[in-house]
Scaffold this motif. Structure first.
Motif, PDB file in Angstrom:
ATOM      1  N   THR A  27       0.880  -1.162   0.000  1.00  0.00           N
ATOM      2  CA  THR A  27       0.000   0.000   0.000  1.00  0.00           C
ATOM      3  C   THR A  27       0.922   1.218   0.000  1.00  0.00           C
ATOM      4  OG1 THR A  27      -1.699  -1.193   1.198  1.00  0.00           O
ATOM      5  CG2 THR A  27      -1.846   1.201   1.219  1.00  0.00           C
ATOM      6  N   TYR A  28       0.578   2.215  -0.801  1.00  0.00           N
ATOM      7  CA  TYR A  28       1.457   3.354  -1.051  1.00  0.00           C
ATOM      8  C   TYR A  28       0.873   4.648  -0.502  1.00  0.00           C
ATOM      9  CZ  TYR A  28       4.444   0.481  -3.906  1.00  0.00           C
ATOM     10  OH  TYR A  28       5.324  -0.486  -4.308  1.00  0.00           O
ATOM     11  N   ILE A  37       1.267   9.107  -1.031  1.00  0.00           N
ATOM     12  CA  ILE A  37       1.701  10.212  -1.878  1.00  0.00           C
ATOM     13  C   ILE A  37       1.848  11.428  -0.972  1.00  0.00           C
ATOM     14  CG2 ILE A  37       1.094  11.688  -3.845  1.00  0.00           C
ATOM     15  CD1 ILE A  37      -0.814   9.393  -4.741  1.00  0.00           C
ATOM     16  N   VAL A  50       6.199   9.412  -3.930  1.00  0.00           N
ATOM     17  CA  VAL A  50       5.338   8.234  -3.910  1.00  0.00           C
ATOM     18  C   VAL A  50       6.220   7.069  -3.496  1.00  0.00           C
ATOM     19  CG1 VAL A  50       3.846   6.690  -5.230  1.00  0.00           C
ATOM     20  CG2 VAL A  50       3.896   9.131  -5.789  1.00  0.00           C
ATOM     21  N   TRP A  99      -3.147   4.000  -1.125  1.00  0.00           N
ATOM     22  CA  TRP A  99      -3.135   3.821  -2.570  1.00  0.00           C
ATOM     23  C   TRP A  99      -2.583   2.451  -2.930  1.00  0.00           C
ATOM     24  CZ3 TRP A  99      -5.082   7.498  -5.886  1.00  0.00           C
ATOM     25  CH2 TRP A  99      -5.286   8.772  -5.351  1.00  0.00           C
ATOM     26  N   ARG A 100      -3.146   1.827  -3.947  1.00  0.00           N
ATOM     27  CA  ARG A 100      -2.624   0.592  -4.527  1.00  0.00           C
ATOM     28  C   ARG A 100      -2.111   0.918  -5.931  1.00  0.00           C
ATOM     29  NH1 ARG A 100      -3.715  -4.214  -2.219  1.00  0.00           N
ATOM     30  NH2 ARG A 100      -1.813  -4.681  -3.373  1.00  0.00           N
ATOM     31  N   VAL A 101      -1.110   0.158  -6.382  1.00  0.00           N
ATOM     32  CA  VAL A 101      -0.433   0.477  -7.639  1.00  0.00           C
ATOM     33  C   VAL A 101      -0.633  -0.639  -8.661  1.00  0.00           C
ATOM     34  CG1 VAL A 101       1.779   1.012  -8.731  1.00  0.00           C
ATOM     35  CG2 VAL A 101       1.309   1.830  -6.412  1.00  0.00           C
ATOM     36  N   ARG A 161       0.796  -1.773 -12.267  1.00  0.00           N
ATOM     37  CA  ARG A 161       1.933  -1.561 -13.172  1.00  0.00           C
ATOM     38  C   ARG A 161       1.604  -2.150 -14.533  1.00  0.00           C
ATOM     39  NH1 ARG A 161       6.164  -4.361 -15.316  1.00  0.00           N
ATOM     40  NH2 ARG A 161       5.650  -6.234 -14.155  1.00  0.00           N
ATOM     41  N   TYR A 216       2.272   3.580 -14.519  1.00  0.00           N
ATOM     42  CA  TYR A 216       1.740   3.081 -13.258  1.00  0.00           C
ATOM     43  C   TYR A 216       0.474   3.862 -12.945  1.00  0.00           C
ATOM     44  CZ  TYR A 216       6.323   0.972 -12.604  1.00  0.00           C
ATOM     45  OH  TYR A 216       7.458   0.222 -12.765  1.00  0.00           O
ATOM     46  N   LEU A 224      -2.209   4.555  -9.838  1.00  0.00           N
ATOM     47  CA  LEU A 224      -2.531   4.389  -8.427  1.00  0.00           C
ATOM     48  C   LEU A 224      -4.023   4.615  -8.253  1.00  0.00           C
ATOM     49  CD1 LEU A 224       0.554   5.390  -8.590  1.00  0.00           C
ATOM     50  CD2 LEU A 224       0.265   5.824  -6.165  1.00  0.00           C
ATOM     51  N   LYS A 227      -7.180   4.301  -5.118  1.00  0.00           N
ATOM     52  CA  LYS A 227      -7.390   4.145  -3.681  1.00  0.00           C
ATOM     53  C   LYS A 227      -7.754   2.691  -3.380  1.00  0.00           C
ATOM     54  CE  LYS A 227      -7.310   7.068  -0.934  1.00  0.00           C
ATOM     55  NZ  LYS A 227      -6.241   7.560  -0.058  1.00  0.00           N
TER      56      LYS A 227
END
Length: 131
Positions: A15-16, A18, A50, A66-68, A70, A107, A109, A111
């Motif tokens: 989970t990311y 920003i 990020v 946030w989810r990423v 790719r 990428y 992102l 939620k």
């Protein structure tokens, strides 16, 4: 690229977060340390970070959760419609995104609470999630 062609993407495991810092702020230590995706952008208006939430330093403006996704590139610079092929169905479903492009790929992102819906919307549009 034929944007009707399905695109392949993977969900990154973390989970990311920003963050927005003052444009003159130094890059905080540790943001780029460790595995996984992270990126830093500096403009005249801001320094954006990020990275996985666990590595995000304290900042006045941070948004986590946030989810990423790719995209599986690389994509040539003259290929058009890559992002729009994904963004159009997400926009139609009213799912907000934060997009980042690198030399080879893109990428997206989303939620965490919108992730399952985003995955379903992308699948319905013909895009393929791979492990």
């Amino acid at each position: 690229m034929d944007t009707a062609m399905p695109l392949r993407y993977s969900l990154l495991p973390d989970t990311y977060a920003i963050a927005r810092l003052d444009p003159a702020a130094p890059v905080p230590p540790g943001v780029l340390d460790g595995p996984g995706f992270s990126t830093i952008s500096r403009t005249a208006d801001e320094l954006s970070l990020v990275c996985p939430e666990a590595r995000m330093p304290a900042a006045d403006r941070v948004e986590g959760g946030w989810r990423v996704l790719r995209l599986h590139g690389p994509f040539a610079f003259d290929e058009v419609g890559i992002l729009s092929a994904l963004l159009a169905p997400l926009a139609a479903a009213r799912i907000g995104i934060f997009a980042i492009s690198t030399f080879d790929t893109d990428y997206l992102l989303v939620k965490a609470e919108a992730l399952a819906t985003a995955q379903a919307v992308l699948a319905a549009a013909g895009h393929v999630e791979v492990a």
